[in-house]
Motif scaffolding. Structure first.
Motif, PDB file in Angstrom:
ATOM      1  N   MET A 293     -73.138  20.343   9.830  1.00  0.00           N
ATOM      2  CA  MET A 293     -73.336  19.302  10.841  1.00  0.00           C
ATOM      3  C   MET A 293     -74.180  19.775  12.013  1.00  0.00           C
ATOM      4  O   MET A 293     -74.663  18.959  12.804  1.00  0.00           O
ATOM      5  CB  MET A 293     -71.975  18.803  11.339  1.00  0.00           C
ATOM      6  CG  MET A 293     -71.115  18.146  10.257  1.00  0.00           C
ATOM      7  SD  MET A 293     -69.484  17.663  10.858  1.00  0.00           S
ATOM      8  CE  MET A 293     -69.940  16.418  12.069  1.00  0.00           C
ATOM      9  N   VAL A 357     -73.116   5.758   4.583  1.00  0.00           N
ATOM     10  CA  VAL A 357     -72.822   6.541   5.795  1.00  0.00           C
ATOM     11  C   VAL A 357     -74.112   7.067   6.412  1.00  0.00           C
ATOM     12  O   VAL A 357     -74.318   6.986   7.636  1.00  0.00           O
ATOM     13  CB  VAL A 357     -71.863   7.708   5.459  1.00  0.00           C
ATOM     14  CG1 VAL A 357     -71.729   8.651   6.656  1.00  0.00           C
ATOM     15  CG2 VAL A 357     -70.502   7.180   5.050  1.00  0.00           C
ATOM     16  N   GLY A 361     -75.411   6.156  10.108  1.00  0.00           N
ATOM     17  CA  GLY A 361     -75.342   7.160  11.161  1.00  0.00           C
ATOM     18  C   GLY A 361     -76.298   8.316  11.029  1.00  0.00           C
ATOM     19  O   GLY A 361     -76.264   9.243  11.855  1.00  0.00           O
ATOM     20  N   TRP A 365     -73.818  12.233  10.209  1.00  0.00           N
ATOM     21  CA  TRP A 365     -72.596  11.648   9.665  1.00  0.00           C
ATOM     22  C   TRP A 365     -72.506  11.875   8.161  1.00  0.00           C
ATOM     23  O   TRP A 365     -71.417  11.985   7.599  1.00  0.00           O
ATOM     24  CB  TRP A 365     -72.533  10.158   9.991  1.00  0.00           C
ATOM     25  CG  TRP A 365     -72.207   9.914  11.432  1.00  0.00           C
ATOM     26  CD1 TRP A 365     -73.065   9.562  12.418  1.00  0.00           C
ATOM     27  CD2 TRP A 365     -70.928  10.071  12.039  1.00  0.00           C
ATOM     28  NE1 TRP A 365     -72.423   9.470  13.621  1.00  0.00           N
ATOM     29  CE2 TRP A 365     -71.093   9.780  13.410  1.00  0.00           C
ATOM     30  CE3 TRP A 365     -69.667  10.417  11.578  1.00  0.00           C
ATOM     31  CZ2 TRP A 365     -70.035   9.815  14.317  1.00  0.00           C
ATOM     32  CZ3 TRP A 365     -68.606  10.463  12.475  1.00  0.00           C
ATOM     33  CH2 TRP A 365     -68.796  10.167  13.824  1.00  0.00           C
ATOM     34  N   ALA A 368     -70.889  15.035   7.668  1.00  0.00           N
ATOM     35  CA  ALA A 368     -69.468  15.014   8.034  1.00  0.00           C
ATOM     36  C   ALA A 368     -68.591  14.655   6.835  1.00  0.00           C
ATOM     37  O   ALA A 368     -67.408  15.006   6.804  1.00  0.00           O
ATOM     38  CB  ALA A 368     -69.240  14.008   9.164  1.00  0.00           C
ATOM     39  N   VAL A 369     -69.155  13.967   5.847  1.00  0.00           N
ATOM     40  CA  VAL A 369     -68.367  13.534   4.686  1.00  0.00           C
ATOM     41  C   VAL A 369     -67.823  14.717   3.891  1.00  0.00           C
ATOM     42  O   VAL A 369     -66.630  14.736   3.557  1.00  0.00           O
ATOM     43  CB  VAL A 369     -69.196  12.594   3.788  1.00  0.00           C
ATOM     44  CG1 VAL A 369     -68.429  12.248   2.515  1.00  0.00           C
ATOM     45  CG2 VAL A 369     -69.548  11.322   4.541  1.00  0.00           C
TER      46      VAL A 369
END
Length: 419
Positions: A293, A357, A361, A365, A368-369
């Motif tokens: 990230m 996603v 984003g 993002w 982030a998954v």
């Protein structure tokens, strides 16, 4: 490290079984890219190519546990080789008929996926009958996981080589023909011909009646989601940092990390319960996803991708041990096939989930998954710790008199496979 793997490969039939399985699985490892290239060469759209690849994937996910159960019931040669031939013939029908008529194309691709032989699960069922000591089987599982990473790296290169030398149609035909030869090499080997599943209690759920196996499958669904989401989240990142070349390096680094991690993991003997060890490995896997990230420059991101893959192969190798400990008697091939199916479905879900996603984003993002999916996988393992802590069977099987003239009992895996 090399000495441990060489000891496995020097065991009688081990190198042949591993090589034959990898070659036999080439059609499955290359199906997605081969289908896309062939459909585009036929003038089809990327949407059609993706749809046909999805049809193949869904059919494969359905067929693996079904064929795995048939292997447990009737033995490997009577199922694996006919399935390989049927899959190759179905793909040949698609290669010669093309995408028109579409219903025939869909049916042929679905049949090719459905009849893909469960060679991966079959090999893991054979290891305890080929190797003498439990720690050798542990090492073989790790080597197996590493070899799969190599195959999925080399496979796409073989597709592009066939396309450049001949054509997209030839790539489909050649790779599936080679896959049949790999399956034939496996089923003609003495361990495959002699292997019989342990006595089986009739039950319509088969391997899925094991609570421990269900818990493991639930956890690995989210590991698959994490891996699938990374492949999508890396696309917009690469678009912003250099394009397709950067994306290729990111995916290569992910595979290289798995190779390194699996090689180191399999080079030593591990003490303690594998269920507890898996929780630690999944926790480390989830933690290593989080730095993605940060999205630094391309070089640093490649290094972070390598780090994110380090604990993937160890998690898979450890899961192999747990599957064997918790699979009900007579269902070991089916149980391994369920793990393959669950992981594949999870990767597909992760791919589908990461798309919206990322659209909403951006790549931040999207990255982030995988971290979130890894955390959920760990929670599943923690919540089901009591179920996983109780193996379905004792894990001690008498050695075959063929391998032990003194008929001495020795600790072996719980699969009960007999040479």
């Amino acid at each position: 490290m090399a000495a441990g793997y060489l000891e496995i490969l020097r065991a009688r039939h081990a190198a042949r079984l591993l090589t034959g399985t990898l070659v036999g699985r080439l059609p499955n490892a290359t199906a997605a890219i081969a289908l896309v290239l062939f459909v585009r060469a036929e003038g089809g759209t990327y949407g059609l190519a993706g749809a046909l690849a999805a049809v193949y994937g869904v059919a494969n996910a359905v067929g693996q546990p079904v064929l795995g159960r048939l292997v447990d019931l009737y033995g490997q040669p009577r199922v694996q080789f006919p399935a390989a031939v049927a899959s190759a013939l179905a793909m040949a029908v698609f290669a010669f008929s093309g995408t028109d008529p579409l219903p025939l194309a869909c049916a042929a691709v679905a049949a090719a996926g459905l009849f893909t032989p469960p060679l991966e699960g079959g090999l893991r069922a054979l290891w305890p009958s080929v190797l003498r000591r439990e720690e050798q089987v542990h090492t073989a599982y790790a080597m197996d996981a590493v070899a799969q990473e190599v195959m999925f790296t080399v496979g796409p290169l073989l597709v592009t080589l066939c396309v450049s030398l001949w054509s997209e149609r030839a790539a489909l035909l050649v790779l599936n023909a080679v896959g049949v030869l790999g399956a034939l090499s496996v089923v003609l080997s003495p361990p495959s011909r002699a292997w019989r599943s342990a006595p089986r209690e009739a039950h319509w759920l088969g391997a899925l009646r094991s609570p421990g196996l269900l818990a493991l499958l639930g956890a690995f669904l989210f590991v698959g989601i994490a891996l699938g989401s990374i492949t999508v989240a890396s696309v917009p990142y690469a678009d912003e940092h250099g394009g397709d070349a950067v994306y290729g390096w990111l995916m290569a680094a992910l595979g290289l990390g798995a190779l390194i991690g699996g090689s180191v993991y399999g080079a030593r003997a591990w003490s303690g319960a594998p269920e507890r060890r898996l929780r630690v490995l999944v926790a480390l896997l989830a933690v290593c996803y989080l730095p993605l990230m940060l999205m630094p420059g391309a070089v640093a991101m490649v290094l972070l991708s390598l780090l994110s893959g380090v604990f993937l192969a160890p998690c898979i190798a450890c899961a192999f041990i747990i599957v064997d400990r918790h699979a009900p008697g007579g269902t070991v091939t089916e149980a391994f096939s369920w793990l393959v199916t669950t992981f594949t479905v999870g990767a597909s879900v992760g791919t589908g989930l990461a798309g919206p996603v990322v659209q909403a984003g951006g790549p931040l993002w999207g990255y982030a998954v995988p971290g979130a999916a890894g955390a959920v996988s760990l929670l599943v393992l923690l919540a089901t710790g009591r179920v996983l802590a109780v193996p379905a069977r004792s894990g001690v099987v008498a050695a075959s008199s063929e391998n032990d003239p003194n008929r001495a009992a020795e600790p072996r895996f719980s699969s009960g496979d007999r040479a």
